[in-house]
Design a protein around this motif. Structure first.
Motif, PDB file in Angstrom:
ATOM      1  N   VAL A   1       0.852  -1.181   0.000  1.00 19.75           N
ATOM      2  CA  VAL A   1       0.000   0.000   0.000  1.00 19.75           C
ATOM      3  C   VAL A   1       0.891   1.235   0.000  1.00 19.75           C
ATOM      4  O   VAL A   1       2.002   1.225   0.551  1.00 19.75           O
ATOM      5  CB  VAL A   1      -0.945   0.028   1.223  1.00 19.75           C
ATOM      6  N   LEU A   2       0.434   2.283  -0.628  1.00 16.50           N
ATOM      7  CA  LEU A   2       1.061   3.595  -0.544  1.00 16.50           C
ATOM      8  C   LEU A   2       0.165   4.459   0.329  1.00 16.50           C
ATOM      9  O   LEU A   2      -0.972   4.763  -0.043  1.00 16.50           O
ATOM     10  CB  LEU A   2       1.224   4.219  -1.930  1.00 16.50           C
ATOM     11  N   VAL A   3       0.662   4.843   1.503  1.00 19.03           N
ATOM     12  CA  VAL A   3      -0.109   5.643   2.451  1.00 19.03           C
ATOM     13  C   VAL A   3       0.191   7.115   2.172  1.00 19.03           C
ATOM     14  O   VAL A   3       1.307   7.592   2.413  1.00 19.03           O
ATOM     15  CB  VAL A   3       0.236   5.293   3.907  1.00 19.03           C
ATOM     16  N   ASP A   4      -0.787   7.807   1.660  1.00 20.29           N
ATOM     17  CA  ASP A   4      -0.597   9.221   1.304  1.00 20.29           C
ATOM     18  C   ASP A   4      -0.369  10.070   2.550  1.00 20.29           C
ATOM     19  O   ASP A   4      -1.140   9.991   3.522  1.00 20.29           O
ATOM     20  CB  ASP A   4      -1.839   9.758   0.589  1.00 20.29           C
ATOM     21  N   GLY A   5       0.678  10.876   2.535  1.00 18.53           N
ATOM     22  CA  GLY A   5       0.893  11.885   3.569  1.00 18.53           C
ATOM     23  C   GLY A   5       0.879  11.351   4.980  1.00 18.53           C
ATOM     24  O   GLY A   5       0.369  12.021   5.894  1.00 18.53           O
ATOM     25  N   LEU A   6       1.454  10.180   5.207  1.00 20.33           N
ATOM     26  CA  LEU A   6       1.435   9.597   6.545  1.00 20.33           C
ATOM     27  C   LEU A   6       2.149  10.495   7.554  1.00 20.33           C
ATOM     28  O   LEU A   6       1.716  10.639   8.694  1.00 20.33           O
ATOM     29  CB  LEU A   6       2.070   8.208   6.514  1.00 20.33           C
ATOM     30  N   VAL A   7       3.256  11.087   7.131  1.00 19.35           N
ATOM     31  CA  VAL A   7       4.011  12.014   7.986  1.00 19.35           C
ATOM     32  C   VAL A   7       3.806  13.426   7.455  1.00 19.35           C
ATOM     33  O   VAL A   7       3.962  13.661   6.250  1.00 19.35           O
ATOM     34  CB  VAL A   7       5.505  11.649   7.999  1.00 19.35           C
ATOM     35  N   PRO A   8       3.445  14.382   8.312  1.00 20.31           N
ATOM     36  CA  PRO A   8       3.225  15.748   7.822  1.00 20.31           C
ATOM     37  C   PRO A   8       4.439  16.300   7.090  1.00 20.31           C
ATOM     38  O   PRO A   8       5.590  16.057   7.480  1.00 20.31           O
ATOM     39  CB  PRO A   8       2.938  16.540   9.105  1.00 20.31           C
ATOM     40  N   THR A   9       4.177  17.047   6.034  1.00 20.85           N
ATOM     41  CA  THR A   9       5.257  17.638   5.238  1.00 20.85           C
ATOM     42  C   THR A   9       6.190  18.467   6.100  1.00 20.85           C
ATOM     43  O   THR A   9       7.408  18.462   5.899  1.00 20.85           O
ATOM     44  CB  THR A   9       4.656  18.497   4.114  1.00 20.85           C
ATOM     45  N   ALA A  10       5.637  19.195   7.080  1.00 17.88           N
ATOM     46  CA  ALA A  10       6.478  20.037   7.937  1.00 17.88           C
ATOM     47  C   ALA A  10       7.488  19.197   8.713  1.00 17.88           C
ATOM     48  O   ALA A  10       8.639  19.626   8.910  1.00 17.88           O
ATOM     49  CB  ALA A  10       5.597  20.838   8.902  1.00 17.88           C
TER      50      ALA A  10
ATOM     51  N   GLN B   1      13.056   8.554  12.174  1.00 23.35           N
ATOM     52  CA  GLN B   1      13.086   7.103  11.994  1.00 23.35           C
ATOM     53  C   GLN B   1      12.039   6.397  12.863  1.00 23.35           C
ATOM     54  O   GLN B   1      11.589   5.291  12.532  1.00 23.35           O
ATOM     55  CB  GLN B   1      14.482   6.574  12.323  1.00 23.35           C
ATOM     56  N   VAL B   2      11.656   7.016  13.973  1.00 21.80           N
ATOM     57  CA  VAL B   2      10.656   6.417  14.867  1.00 21.80           C
ATOM     58  C   VAL B   2       9.412   7.302  14.929  1.00 21.80           C
ATOM     59  O   VAL B   2       8.733   7.364  15.962  1.00 21.80           O
ATOM     60  CB  VAL B   2      11.229   6.179  16.284  1.00 21.80           C
ATOM     61  N   HIS B   3       9.092   7.973  13.824  1.00 19.82           N
ATOM     62  CA  HIS B   3       7.941   8.876  13.822  1.00 19.82           C
ATOM     63  C   HIS B   3       6.687   8.111  14.264  1.00 19.82           C
ATOM     64  O   HIS B   3       6.409   7.009  13.801  1.00 19.82           O
ATOM     65  CB  HIS B   3       7.737   9.472  12.436  1.00 19.82           C
ATOM     66  N   ARG B   4       5.950   8.722  15.146  1.00 17.85           N
ATOM     67  CA  ARG B   4       4.793   8.044  15.754  1.00 17.85           C
ATOM     68  C   ARG B   4       3.785   7.589  14.709  1.00 17.85           C
ATOM     69  O   ARG B   4       3.143   6.534  14.874  1.00 17.85           O
ATOM     70  CB  ARG B   4       4.111   8.975  16.774  1.00 17.85           C
ATOM     71  N   ASN B   5       3.607   8.346  13.619  1.00 11.90           N
ATOM     72  CA  ASN B   5       2.619   7.959  12.611  1.00 11.90           C
ATOM     73  C   ASN B   5       3.042   6.693  11.874  1.00 11.90           C
ATOM     74  O   ASN B   5       2.213   5.841  11.549  1.00 11.90           O
ATOM     75  CB  ASN B   5       2.414   9.095  11.605  1.00 11.90           C
ATOM     76  N   VAL B   6       4.329   6.576  11.590  1.00 14.10           N
ATOM     77  CA  VAL B   6       4.825   5.384  10.897  1.00 14.10           C
ATOM     78  C   VAL B   6       4.699   4.161  11.802  1.00 14.10           C
ATOM     79  O   VAL B   6       4.238   3.090  11.378  1.00 14.10           O
ATOM     80  CB  VAL B   6       6.279   5.587  10.437  1.00 14.10           C
TER      81      VAL B   6
END
Length: 343
Positions: free
Chosen positions: A55-64, A137-142
């Motif tokens: 799957v490709l998850v769109d915008g999982l991590v905010p651009t900022a 690397q450990v972003h909460r959304n990922v």
């Protein structure tokens, strides 16, 4: 992203959701049609991964969040303007400071799909010199999405690195293959046993800068290694902050960078069940006495450290003396969760 069990591809239909997604002939296939494949809803995305293997998850991590960390990327890589500016020193810096994984492929020509050692230049291993990239690397959304897709709370990061590519380094076009070299035994492709391979997009991965191409699968569960399914070929183009997740039974390949002066940057973040010792790729233990890891670990919560195998608070491993030693090893860490959980 590793390369074993190669199978040559067939004519492709390339599908993307990048800025040029309405154009034709994107990817490597002739006269390819284009349409979006990204999914933003996390429940829908997790179900798609479970049912289709990718799957490709769109915008999982905010651009900022991406842009904040990517400011430090140019301490690891030449800026694309520098790399393509004609100064050989910048190309030498890229080749000399990155890791090619030691692949030893047969010599291939410049044309057509093949595995070429130079395709794997550009790997820089976690932890990085940048705390901002280490935190990404450990972003909460990922992590949240990985748990949702795998269906387990107890998971580990087992592959962590950045990967940069530039137009002109080599022909990046590969045959279709599966990543079967993450496991010492055959993959058990069912809930509770899955591992998730992932790429977090650090730059916009547009159709002409080598988005990963996938066979539209899933593979036949009875014969998962027989060859890519005869279905549409999908180009996972997406904007920075998107996350491409796939399983080891997913047939996929790298494609070439066709944009003059182009580049592409990803962060590999792959996850497995916490008890799956038979799955692995990158180990952090040898580098945990170095400054980048110590600085990173001092900022981590118990949950974040558990992603690398650290026992959680309340685990019988911990004693008062070991919690003291944890504070000494990682100055500034908040050890109160471990201390509060002591009997």
């Amino acid at each position: 992203m590793s390369t074993t069990d190669a199978a040559t591809g067939v004519g492709t239909t390339s599908i993307g959701n990048g800025p040029d997604a309405d154009t034709t002939s994107i990817g490597n296939g002739p006269d390819a049609d284009a349409e979006g494949v990204g999914i933003a809803d996390l429940d829908e995305a997790a179900l798609h991964w479970q049912e289709h293997g990718w799957v490709l998850v769109d915008g999982l991590v905010p651009t900022a969040d991406i842009d904040h960390a990517v400011e430090d990327l140019w301490d690891l890589y030449p800026h694309p303007d520098e790399f393509h500016g004609g100064d050989a020193a910048h190309r030498s810096r890229f080749v000399g400071s990155s890791h090619d994984q030691g692949h030893n492929f047969d010599k291939a020509g410049d044309d057509g799909p093949a595995f070429r050692a130079e395709q794997f230049l550009g790997h820089i291993m976690f932890p990085y010199e940048s705390l901002r990239l280490n935190r990404l690397q450990v972003h909460r959304n990922v992590v949240h999405f990985a748990r949702r897709a795998i269906g387990l709370d107890d998971i580990r990061i087992y592959q962590a690195r950045t990967w940069g590519k530039y137009t002109g380094v080599t022909n990046y076009e590969q045959p279709y293959h599966q990543d079967r070299n993450h496991n010492v035994v055959p993959d058990r492709l069912e809930p509770g046993w899955w591992n998730l391979e992932g790429f977090l997009y650090l730059s916009d991965v547009e159709p002409d800068v080598a988005p990963t191409e996938l066979a539209g699968g899933p593979a036949d569960p009875a014969r998962p290694y027989d060859g890519p399914p005869e279905s549409r070929r999908i180009s996972a183009a997406g904007t920075r902050g998107s996350f491409l997740a796939y399983r080891p039974d997913t047939w996929h390949r790298g494609v070439d960078l066709r944009r003059p002066g182009g580049s592409r940057f990803l962060m590999s973040a792959s996850f497995k069940p916490g008890s799956a010792d038979w799955i692995g790729y990158d180990n952090v233990q040898p580098v945990t006495v170095g400054r980048p890891w110590i600085q990173f670990a001092a900022t981590c919560t118990p949950d974040e450290l558990s992603l690398f195998g650290a026992p959680v608070p309340g685990h019988p491993y911990w004693t008062p003396e070991l919690v003291d030693a944890l504070e000494h090893r990682y100055p500034g860490i908040d050890a109160s969760p471990w201390r509060d959980a002591l009997d």
